[in-house]
Write a protein that holds these residues in place. Structure first.
Motif, PDB file in Angstrom:
ATOM      1  N   GLY A  94      24.901  57.252  35.304  1.00  0.00           N
ATOM      2  CA  GLY A  94      25.922  57.444  34.281  1.00  0.00           C
ATOM      3  C   GLY A  94      27.336  57.467  34.784  1.00  0.00           C
ATOM      4  N   VAL A  95      28.239  57.666  33.853  1.00  0.00           N
ATOM      5  CA  VAL A  95      29.620  57.910  34.216  1.00  0.00           C
ATOM      6  C   VAL A  95      29.704  59.412  34.439  1.00  0.00           C
ATOM      7  N   THR A  96      29.557  59.828  35.658  1.00  0.00           N
ATOM      8  CA  THR A  96      29.506  61.263  35.902  1.00  0.00           C
ATOM      9  C   THR A  96      30.848  61.776  36.387  1.00  0.00           C
ATOM     10  N   PHE A 126      39.325  55.777  36.055  1.00  0.00           N
ATOM     11  CA  PHE A 126      38.529  55.168  37.125  1.00  0.00           C
ATOM     12  C   PHE A 126      37.144  55.799  37.008  1.00  0.00           C
ATOM     13  N   LEU A 127      36.233  55.069  36.366  1.00  0.00           N
ATOM     14  CA  LEU A 127      34.931  55.654  36.037  1.00  0.00           C
ATOM     15  C   LEU A 127      34.061  55.794  37.283  1.00  0.00           C
ATOM     16  N   ASN A 128      33.396  56.929  37.372  1.00  0.00           N
ATOM     17  CA  ASN A 128      32.478  57.109  38.496  1.00  0.00           C
ATOM     18  C   ASN A 128      31.145  56.467  38.161  1.00  0.00           C
ATOM     19  N   VAL A 129      30.930  55.283  38.695  1.00  0.00           N
ATOM     20  CA  VAL A 129      29.684  54.567  38.431  1.00  0.00           C
ATOM     21  C   VAL A 129      28.911  54.357  39.737  1.00  0.00           C
ATOM     22  N   LEU A 151      23.902  47.856  37.660  1.00  0.00           N
ATOM     23  CA  LEU A 151      22.879  47.519  36.662  1.00  0.00           C
ATOM     24  C   LEU A 151      22.595  48.632  35.666  1.00  0.00           C
ATOM     25  N   ARG A 152      22.745  49.882  36.111  1.00  0.00           N
ATOM     26  CA  ARG A 152      22.394  50.988  35.233  1.00  0.00           C
ATOM     27  C   ARG A 152      23.594  51.622  34.531  1.00  0.00           C
ATOM     28  N   SER A 153      24.785  51.042  34.711  1.00  0.00           N
ATOM     29  CA  SER A 153      25.991  51.687  34.181  1.00  0.00           C
ATOM     30  C   SER A 153      26.337  51.305  32.747  1.00  0.00           C
ATOM     31  N   GLY A 154      25.816  50.164  32.274  1.00  0.00           N
ATOM     32  CA  GLY A 154      26.258  49.607  30.997  1.00  0.00           C
ATOM     33  C   GLY A 154      26.296  50.606  29.861  1.00  0.00           C
ATOM     34  N   ARG A 155      25.147  51.255  29.621  1.00  0.00           N
ATOM     35  CA  ARG A 155      25.045  52.171  28.492  1.00  0.00           C
ATOM     36  C   ARG A 155      26.062  53.317  28.594  1.00  0.00           C
ATOM     37  N   SER A 156      26.181  53.917  29.795  1.00  0.00           N
ATOM     38  CA  SER A 156      27.099  55.062  29.935  1.00  0.00           C
ATOM     39  C   SER A 156      28.553  54.653  29.762  1.00  0.00           C
ATOM     40  N   ILE A 157      28.880  53.441  30.206  1.00  0.00           N
ATOM     41  CA  ILE A 157      30.267  52.977  30.034  1.00  0.00           C
ATOM     42  C   ILE A 157      30.575  52.814  28.541  1.00  0.00           C
ATOM     43  N   VAL A 158      29.636  52.214  27.815  1.00  0.00           N
ATOM     44  CA  VAL A 158      29.828  52.035  26.371  1.00  0.00           C
ATOM     45  C   VAL A 158      29.945  53.403  25.694  1.00  0.00           C
ATOM     46  N   GLU A 159      29.053  54.342  26.081  1.00  0.00           N
ATOM     47  CA  GLU A 159      29.110  55.694  25.491  1.00  0.00           C
ATOM     48  C   GLU A 159      30.446  56.374  25.793  1.00  0.00           C
ATOM     49  N   GLY A 184      26.730  46.218  34.482  1.00  0.00           N
ATOM     50  CA  GLY A 184      26.631  46.737  33.113  1.00  0.00           C
ATOM     51  C   GLY A 184      27.312  45.848  32.084  1.00  0.00           C
ATOM     52  N   MET A 185      27.797  44.680  32.530  1.00  0.00           N
ATOM     53  CA  MET A 185      28.586  43.813  31.650  1.00  0.00           C
ATOM     54  C   MET A 185      27.805  43.259  30.454  1.00  0.00           C
ATOM     55  N   PRO A 186      26.538  42.833  30.644  1.00  0.00           N
ATOM     56  CA  PRO A 186      25.811  42.314  29.477  1.00  0.00           C
ATOM     57  C   PRO A 186      25.791  43.319  28.318  1.00  0.00           C
ATOM     58  N   LYS A 187      25.585  44.594  28.638  1.00  0.00           N
ATOM     59  CA  LYS A 187      25.541  45.653  27.619  1.00  0.00           C
ATOM     60  C   LYS A 187      26.915  45.830  26.954  1.00  0.00           C
TER      61      LYS A 187
END
Ligand SMILES: [Zn+2]
Length: 409
Positions: A94-96, A126-129, A151-159, A184-187
Protein backbone atom coordinates in the motif's frame (compact mmCIF):
# COMPACT_ATOMS: atom_id res chain seq x y z
CA UNK A 1 27.27 -31.66 22.24
CA UNK A 2 29.62 -30.69 19.45
CA UNK A 3 30.33 -26.99 18.97
CA UNK A 4 28.72 -25.35 15.95
CA UNK A 5 31.51 -24.75 13.49
CA UNK A 6 31.72 -21.91 11.03
CA UNK A 7 31.72 -22.92 7.37
CA UNK A 8 35.17 -22.28 5.92
CA UNK A 9 36.88 -22.69 9.29
CA UNK A 10 36.11 -26.35 9.87
CA UNK A 11 39.54 -27.64 8.96
CA UNK A 12 43.00 -26.21 8.59
CA UNK A 13 42.86 -25.36 4.90
CA UNK A 14 44.36 -21.87 4.59
CA UNK A 15 42.75 -21.21 1.20
CA UNK A 16 39.29 -22.02 2.51
CA UNK A 17 39.77 -19.75 5.50
CA UNK A 18 40.84 -16.82 3.34
CA UNK A 19 37.97 -17.36 0.90
CA UNK A 20 35.49 -17.66 3.77
CA UNK A 21 36.82 -14.51 5.45
CA UNK A 22 36.45 -12.52 2.23
CA UNK A 23 32.93 -13.91 1.79
CA UNK A 24 31.83 -13.01 5.33
CA UNK A 25 33.29 -9.50 5.09
CA UNK A 26 31.48 -8.99 1.78
CA UNK A 27 28.26 -10.35 3.27
CA UNK A 28 28.52 -8.02 6.26
CA UNK A 29 29.47 -4.96 4.20
CA UNK A 30 26.63 -5.60 1.80
CA UNK A 31 24.20 -4.48 4.48
CA UNK A 32 25.39 -0.95 3.69
CA UNK A 33 24.70 -1.27 0.02
CA UNK A 34 22.01 -3.94 -0.27
CA UNK A 35 20.25 -3.80 3.08
CA UNK A 36 20.11 -6.11 6.08
CA UNK A 37 17.83 -8.60 4.35
CA UNK A 38 20.39 -9.36 1.67
CA UNK A 39 23.17 -9.54 4.24
CA UNK A 40 21.23 -12.08 6.32
CA UNK A 41 20.57 -14.24 3.27
CA UNK A 42 24.28 -14.23 2.38
CA UNK A 43 25.43 -15.00 5.92
CA UNK A 44 23.00 -17.84 6.54
CA UNK A 45 23.38 -19.62 3.18
CA UNK A 46 26.67 -21.48 3.89
CA UNK A 47 25.39 -22.57 7.33
CA UNK A 48 22.25 -24.02 5.75
CA UNK A 49 24.14 -25.98 3.11
CA UNK A 50 26.86 -27.36 5.40
CA UNK A 51 24.63 -28.22 8.34
CA UNK A 52 22.27 -30.01 5.96
CA UNK A 53 25.17 -32.08 4.64
CA UNK A 54 26.21 -32.75 8.27
CA UNK A 55 22.74 -33.97 9.20
CA UNK A 56 22.73 -36.47 6.33
CA UNK A 57 26.29 -37.65 7.00
CA UNK A 58 25.81 -38.08 10.77
CA UNK A 59 22.51 -39.85 10.27
CA UNK A 60 24.17 -42.27 7.86
CA UNK A 61 26.78 -43.16 10.48
CA UNK A 62 24.18 -43.21 13.28
CA UNK A 63 25.95 -40.39 15.14
CA UNK A 64 24.17 -37.71 17.21
CA UNK A 65 23.24 -34.80 14.95
CA UNK A 66 21.42 -32.48 17.34
CA UNK A 67 23.91 -29.59 16.90
CA UNK A 68 23.67 -29.82 13.13
CA UNK A 69 19.88 -29.75 13.32
CA UNK A 70 19.91 -26.68 15.60
CA UNK A 71 22.39 -24.97 13.29
CA UNK A 72 20.27 -25.84 10.24
CA UNK A 73 17.02 -24.48 11.62
CA UNK A 74 18.61 -21.34 13.09
CA UNK A 75 20.23 -20.59 9.74
CA UNK A 76 16.93 -21.30 7.96
CA UNK A 77 15.14 -18.83 10.27
CA UNK A 78 17.73 -16.12 9.55
CA UNK A 79 17.51 -16.87 5.83
CA UNK A 80 13.70 -16.69 5.88
CA UNK A 81 13.69 -13.40 7.78
CA UNK A 82 16.26 -11.92 5.37
CA UNK A 83 14.20 -13.07 2.39
CA UNK A 84 11.11 -11.52 3.98
CA UNK A 85 12.89 -8.15 4.38
CA UNK A 86 14.00 -8.22 0.75
CA UNK A 87 10.53 -9.27 -0.44
CA UNK A 88 8.77 -6.66 1.67
CA UNK A 89 10.81 -3.83 0.24
CA UNK A 90 10.09 -5.05 -3.27
CA UNK A 91 6.41 -5.73 -3.17
CA UNK A 92 5.13 -3.39 -0.54
CA UNK A 93 1.41 -3.29 -1.01
CA UNK A 94 0.00 0.00 0.00
CA UNK A 95 0.72 3.65 0.23
CA UNK A 96 1.96 3.47 3.77
CA UNK A 97 3.05 6.21 6.04
CA UNK A 98 4.86 6.57 9.31
CA UNK A 99 3.66 10.14 9.61
CA UNK A 100 0.48 11.51 11.07
CA UNK A 101 -1.83 13.35 8.75
CA UNK A 102 -1.29 11.12 5.76
CA UNK A 103 -4.05 9.09 4.24
CA UNK A 104 -3.15 5.62 3.16
CA UNK A 105 -2.94 2.31 4.94
CA UNK A 106 -3.07 4.12 8.22
CA UNK A 107 -2.22 2.28 11.39
CA UNK A 108 -4.04 2.73 14.67
CA UNK A 109 -3.36 6.10 16.24
CA UNK A 110 -2.56 7.80 12.97
CA UNK A 111 -4.63 10.71 11.81
CA UNK A 112 -6.72 9.67 8.86
CA UNK A 113 -7.25 13.06 7.33
CA UNK A 114 -5.30 15.80 5.70
CA UNK A 115 -6.42 19.41 5.44
CA UNK A 116 -7.94 20.27 2.09
CA UNK A 117 -5.61 21.96 -0.29
CA UNK A 118 -6.31 25.65 -0.71
CA UNK A 119 -6.38 27.10 -4.20
CA UNK A 120 -3.18 29.07 -3.65
CA UNK A 121 -1.05 26.06 -2.78
CA UNK A 122 0.86 23.41 -4.61
CA UNK A 123 0.97 20.05 -2.92
CA UNK A 124 3.39 17.29 -3.89
CA UNK A 125 2.90 13.82 -2.40
CA UNK A 126 5.84 11.44 -2.66
CA UNK A 127 3.93 8.22 -2.10
CA UNK A 128 5.60 5.43 -0.20
CA UNK A 129 5.18 2.51 -2.56
CA UNK A 130 8.22 0.52 -1.42
CA UNK A 131 11.13 0.03 -3.83
CA UNK A 132 9.28 1.92 -6.56
CA UNK A 133 8.04 5.41 -7.29
CA UNK A 134 4.80 7.36 -7.52
CA UNK A 135 4.29 11.10 -7.11
CA UNK A 136 0.96 12.92 -6.90
CA UNK A 137 0.84 16.65 -7.58
CA UNK A 138 -2.11 18.93 -6.76
CA UNK A 139 -2.69 22.57 -7.59
CA UNK A 140 -6.14 23.86 -6.71
CA UNK A 141 -8.63 21.54 -8.39
CA UNK A 142 -6.01 20.15 -10.73
CA UNK A 143 -3.95 17.00 -10.24
CA UNK A 144 -1.35 14.93 -11.99
CA UNK A 145 0.46 11.67 -11.33
CA UNK A 146 4.04 10.76 -12.14
CA UNK A 147 4.47 6.95 -12.18
CA UNK A 148 2.37 4.38 -10.35
CA UNK A 149 4.62 2.26 -8.15
CA UNK A 150 5.05 -1.51 -8.36
CA UNK A 151 2.70 -4.34 -9.35
CA UNK A 152 0.83 -4.20 -6.06
CA UNK A 153 0.54 -0.41 -5.72
CA UNK A 154 -2.25 0.36 -8.19
CA UNK A 155 -5.23 -0.06 -5.89
CA UNK A 156 -3.68 1.88 -2.98
CA UNK A 157 -2.65 4.76 -5.22
CA UNK A 158 -6.19 5.04 -6.58
CA UNK A 159 -7.60 4.85 -3.03
CA UNK A 160 -5.15 7.52 -1.85
CA UNK A 161 -6.23 9.84 -4.66
CA UNK A 162 -9.94 9.17 -4.09
CA UNK A 163 -9.59 9.88 -0.37
CA UNK A 164 -8.01 13.18 -1.33
CA UNK A 165 -11.03 13.89 -3.54
CA UNK A 166 -9.21 13.21 -6.80
CA UNK A 167 -11.03 11.24 -9.51
CA UNK A 168 -9.63 13.00 -12.53
CA UNK A 169 -6.01 13.56 -13.51
CA UNK A 170 -5.04 16.35 -15.90
CA UNK A 171 -1.82 14.50 -16.69
CA UNK A 172 -0.29 11.12 -16.09
CA UNK A 173 3.39 10.64 -16.80
CA UNK A 174 4.88 7.18 -17.09
CA UNK A 175 8.55 8.15 -16.89
CA UNK A 176 9.79 4.86 -18.39
CA UNK A 177 8.46 1.29 -18.72
CA UNK A 178 10.23 -0.36 -15.76
CA UNK A 179 7.94 -2.32 -13.44
CA UNK A 180 8.67 -0.19 -10.36
CA UNK A 181 7.24 2.82 -12.21
CA UNK A 182 4.35 1.42 -14.25
CA UNK A 183 3.42 -1.56 -12.03
CA UNK A 184 0.19 0.01 -10.79
CA UNK A 185 -0.46 1.98 -13.99
CA UNK A 186 -3.03 -0.38 -15.58
CA UNK A 187 -5.25 0.05 -12.49
CA UNK A 188 -4.80 3.85 -12.48
CA UNK A 189 -5.77 4.05 -16.17
CA UNK A 190 -8.75 1.79 -15.57
CA UNK A 191 -10.12 3.69 -12.57
CA UNK A 192 -9.28 7.34 -13.20
CA UNK A 193 -10.31 9.95 -15.74
CA UNK A 194 -7.16 10.97 -17.56
CA UNK A 195 -6.79 13.97 -19.87
CA UNK A 196 -3.25 13.56 -21.13
CA UNK A 197 -0.93 10.59 -20.91
CA UNK A 198 2.79 11.24 -21.45
CA UNK A 199 5.32 8.43 -21.93
CA UNK A 200 8.58 8.01 -23.82
CA UNK A 201 8.52 6.14 -27.09
CA UNK A 202 10.51 3.02 -26.36
CA UNK A 203 9.79 -0.60 -27.26
CA UNK A 204 9.29 -2.82 -24.23
CA UNK A 205 8.00 -6.36 -23.94
CA UNK A 206 6.73 -6.79 -20.39
CA UNK A 207 3.16 -7.94 -19.79
CA UNK A 208 2.47 -4.89 -17.62
CA UNK A 209 3.60 -2.51 -20.36
CA UNK A 210 1.28 -4.26 -22.81
CA UNK A 211 -1.53 -3.97 -20.28
CA UNK A 212 -0.87 -0.23 -19.96
CA UNK A 213 -1.19 0.16 -23.73
CA UNK A 214 -4.30 -2.05 -23.85
CA UNK A 215 -6.03 -0.09 -21.09
CA UNK A 216 -5.14 3.24 -22.72
CA UNK A 217 -6.51 1.95 -25.99
CA UNK A 218 -9.70 0.75 -24.35
CA UNK A 219 -10.34 4.20 -22.88
CA UNK A 220 -9.36 6.01 -26.06
CA UNK A 221 -6.40 7.80 -24.47
CA UNK A 222 -3.48 8.73 -26.72
CA UNK A 223 0.14 8.48 -25.66
CA UNK A 224 1.91 11.84 -25.97
CA UNK A 225 5.59 11.63 -26.68
CA UNK A 226 7.55 13.95 -24.37
CA UNK A 227 9.04 16.76 -26.42
CA UNK A 228 11.80 18.72 -24.74
CA UNK A 229 10.88 22.36 -24.30
CA UNK A 230 7.11 21.77 -24.25
CA UNK A 231 5.25 23.43 -21.37
CA UNK A 232 1.97 22.38 -19.83
CA UNK A 233 -0.29 24.14 -17.32
CA UNK A 234 -1.51 22.52 -14.13
CA UNK A 235 -3.82 25.13 -12.62
CA UNK A 236 -1.58 28.06 -11.69
CA UNK A 237 1.51 25.88 -11.96
CA UNK A 238 3.38 24.98 -15.14
CA UNK A 239 5.75 22.19 -16.01
CA UNK A 240 8.28 21.85 -18.77
CA UNK A 241 9.73 18.69 -20.32
CA UNK A 242 13.55 18.59 -19.99
CA UNK A 243 14.32 15.01 -21.06
CA UNK A 244 14.73 12.57 -22.79
CA UNK A 245 16.90 14.39 -25.32
CA UNK A 246 17.58 11.37 -27.50
CA UNK A 247 15.74 8.55 -29.27
CA UNK A 248 18.13 5.76 -28.32
CA UNK A 249 19.81 4.93 -25.04
CA UNK A 250 21.77 1.97 -23.75
CA UNK A 251 19.80 1.95 -20.50
CA UNK A 252 16.02 2.08 -20.30
CA UNK A 253 16.39 4.42 -17.30
CA UNK A 254 17.77 7.18 -19.52
CA UNK A 255 14.49 7.31 -21.48
CA UNK A 256 12.93 8.72 -18.28
CA UNK A 257 10.73 11.76 -18.76
CA UNK A 258 12.23 14.59 -16.70
CA UNK A 259 10.08 17.61 -15.89
CA UNK A 260 10.54 20.86 -14.02
CA UNK A 261 7.47 22.09 -12.21
CA UNK A 262 7.17 25.80 -11.41
CA UNK A 263 4.74 27.34 -8.98
CA UNK A 264 5.19 31.09 -8.51
CA UNK A 265 8.68 31.41 -7.02
CA UNK A 266 9.18 27.74 -6.20
CA UNK A 267 10.22 24.84 -8.38
CA UNK A 268 10.53 21.05 -8.33
CA UNK A 269 12.62 18.82 -10.59
CA UNK A 270 11.31 15.29 -11.19
CA UNK A 271 13.89 13.04 -12.79
CA UNK A 272 12.42 9.52 -12.87
CA UNK A 273 15.33 7.09 -13.16
CA UNK A 274 17.38 9.32 -15.49
CA UNK A 275 21.07 8.47 -15.20
CA UNK A 276 24.25 10.38 -15.87
CA UNK A 277 23.91 10.10 -19.67
CA UNK A 278 20.61 11.98 -19.56
CA UNK A 279 21.92 14.37 -16.89
CA UNK A 280 24.86 15.32 -19.13
CA UNK A 281 22.48 15.96 -22.06
CA UNK A 282 20.33 18.26 -19.94
CA UNK A 283 23.46 20.14 -18.85
CA UNK A 284 24.58 20.45 -22.46
CA UNK A 285 21.17 21.84 -23.45
CA UNK A 286 21.83 24.79 -21.20
CA UNK A 287 18.31 24.79 -19.70
CA UNK A 288 17.84 26.29 -16.27
CA UNK A 289 17.97 23.21 -14.04
CA UNK A 290 17.96 25.19 -10.82
CA UNK A 291 15.16 23.95 -8.52
CA UNK A 292 14.19 24.13 -4.85
CA UNK A 293 13.32 20.45 -4.65
CA UNK A 294 15.12 17.66 -6.48
CA UNK A 295 13.40 14.29 -6.71
CA UNK A 296 16.69 12.38 -6.72
CA UNK A 297 17.23 10.26 -9.84
CA UNK A 298 17.02 6.45 -9.84
CA UNK A 299 16.15 5.99 -6.14
CA UNK A 300 19.44 7.59 -5.05
CA UNK A 301 21.56 5.09 -6.95
CA UNK A 302 25.16 5.87 -7.86
CA UNK A 303 24.12 5.98 -11.55
CA UNK A 304 22.55 9.41 -11.08
CA UNK A 305 23.09 12.75 -9.31
CA UNK A 306 26.49 13.48 -10.82
CA UNK A 307 28.30 16.36 -9.15
CA UNK A 308 27.91 18.70 -12.14
CA UNK A 309 24.18 17.98 -12.30
CA UNK A 310 23.73 18.52 -8.58
CA UNK A 311 25.59 21.83 -8.83
CA UNK A 312 23.35 22.99 -11.68
CA UNK A 313 20.18 22.07 -9.81
CA UNK A 314 21.52 23.27 -6.45
CA UNK A 315 18.40 22.18 -4.57
CA UNK A 316 17.48 23.13 -1.02
CA UNK A 317 15.60 19.87 -0.58
CA UNK A 318 15.95 16.41 -2.05
CA UNK A 319 13.49 13.53 -1.91
CA UNK A 320 14.46 9.90 -2.45
CA UNK A 321 11.90 7.20 -3.17
CA UNK A 322 13.14 3.79 -2.03
CA UNK A 323 11.96 0.67 -0.19
CA UNK A 324 13.20 -0.16 3.26
CA UNK A 325 16.05 -2.75 3.15
CA UNK A 326 15.79 -2.99 -0.61
CA UNK A 327 18.02 -5.40 -2.50
CA UNK A 328 19.46 -2.71 -4.76
CA UNK A 329 21.00 -0.80 -1.89
CA UNK A 330 19.08 2.33 -2.84
CA UNK A 331 19.83 5.00 -1.94
CA UNK A 332 23.58 4.54 -1.82
CA UNK A 333 25.34 6.02 1.15
CA UNK A 334 27.53 7.79 -1.38
CA UNK A 335 24.63 9.76 -2.92
CA UNK A 336 23.07 10.61 0.45
CA UNK A 337 26.44 11.81 1.74
CA UNK A 338 27.00 13.86 -1.40
CA UNK A 339 23.64 15.61 -0.99
CA UNK A 340 24.25 16.25 2.71
CA UNK A 341 27.73 17.60 1.96
CA UNK A 342 26.09 20.12 -0.38
CA UNK A 343 23.88 21.27 2.47
CA UNK A 344 20.72 19.75 0.99
CA UNK A 345 17.88 18.63 3.31
CA UNK A 346 17.30 15.00 2.36
CA UNK A 347 13.92 13.25 2.77
CA UNK A 348 13.47 9.51 2.20
CA UNK A 349 10.30 7.49 1.76
CA UNK A 350 12.09 4.40 3.12
CA UNK A 351 12.57 6.29 6.39
CA UNK A 352 9.46 8.50 6.57
CA UNK A 353 6.81 6.73 4.51
CA UNK A 354 4.71 8.98 2.31
CA UNK A 355 6.12 12.51 2.28
CA UNK A 356 3.98 15.54 1.54
CA UNK A 357 5.41 18.94 0.68
CA UNK A 358 3.38 22.11 0.30
CA UNK A 359 4.41 25.25 -1.53
CA UNK A 360 2.63 28.58 -1.10
CA UNK A 361 4.62 29.96 -4.00
CA UNK A 362 7.34 31.42 -1.78
CA UNK A 363 8.39 28.72 0.60
CA UNK A 364 8.09 24.96 0.75
CA UNK A 365 7.31 22.95 3.85
CA UNK A 366 7.64 19.20 4.42
CA UNK A 367 5.73 17.04 6.86
CA UNK A 368 8.71 14.74 7.37
CA UNK A 369 12.01 14.85 9.22
CA UNK A 370 15.10 15.39 7.12
CA UNK A 371 18.02 12.96 7.22
CA UNK A 372 20.34 13.98 10.08
CA UNK A 373 23.81 15.08 9.09
CA UNK A 374 26.44 13.02 10.81
CA UNK A 375 30.06 13.84 10.31
CA UNK A 376 31.15 10.29 10.84
CA UNK A 377 34.56 9.42 9.44
CA UNK A 378 33.89 5.66 9.38
CA UNK A 379 30.58 6.07 7.53
CA UNK A 380 32.20 8.52 5.12
CA UNK A 381 35.06 6.13 4.37
CA UNK A 382 32.71 3.20 3.83
CA UNK A 383 30.68 5.38 1.44
CA UNK A 384 33.75 6.39 -0.55
CA UNK A 385 35.07 2.80 -0.56
CA UNK A 386 31.77 1.33 -1.72
CA UNK A 387 31.44 4.02 -4.41
CA UNK A 388 34.90 3.08 -5.72
CA UNK A 389 34.00 -0.62 -5.87
CA UNK A 390 30.69 0.23 -7.53
CA UNK A 391 32.44 2.35 -10.11
CA UNK A 392 34.90 -0.47 -10.87
CA UNK A 393 32.01 -2.91 -11.14
CA UNK A 394 30.21 -0.47 -13.43
CA UNK A 395 33.25 -0.31 -15.72
CA UNK A 396 33.55 -4.10 -15.83
CA UNK A 397 29.83 -4.59 -16.39
CA UNK A 398 29.79 -2.06 -19.23
CA UNK A 399 32.69 -3.92 -20.79
CA UNK A 400 30.73 -7.17 -20.79
CA UNK A 401 27.36 -5.62 -21.58
CA UNK A 402 25.88 -6.62 -18.22
CA UNK A 403 24.63 -3.17 -17.44
CA UNK A 404 21.07 -3.55 -18.57
CA UNK A 405 20.75 -6.76 -16.66
CA UNK A 406 22.00 -5.25 -13.42
CA UNK A 407 20.47 -1.83 -13.47
CA UNK A 408 16.98 -3.18 -13.81
CA UNK A 409 14.77 -0.89 -11.80
ZN1 LIG B 1 13.00 2.84 -10.66
Amino acid sequence: MKKISIPGFRNNSKGKKIAATIYYIWALLSCFSRGWGFSMVLLSAPFIILSFIDIIKLKKHHLPNKTAIISFFTAMAVFAFGTFLVYESFFQKGVTSNLPGIIGDTKAGEVDSIPDITTDQLKVHFLNVGQAESILIQQGQHAMLIDAGNLRSGRSIVEYMNKNGIYKLDYVIATHPHLDHIGGMPKVIQDMDIDKFIAPKVPHNSGTYKKVLTNLNRKGINVNKPIVGTSYALGDATFEVLAPNNDHYESLNDYSVVIKLNYKNTSFLFTGDAQWTSEQEMLKNGVNLNADVLKVGHHGSRTSTTTSFLKAVSPKYAVISAGRNNLFGHPTLYTVKKLLDYGVHVYRTDKSGTIVSVSDGEKIIFNAKAEPYRQNRVVKNIAVFSAKINRKFGQISRLYGWNNRWVIN
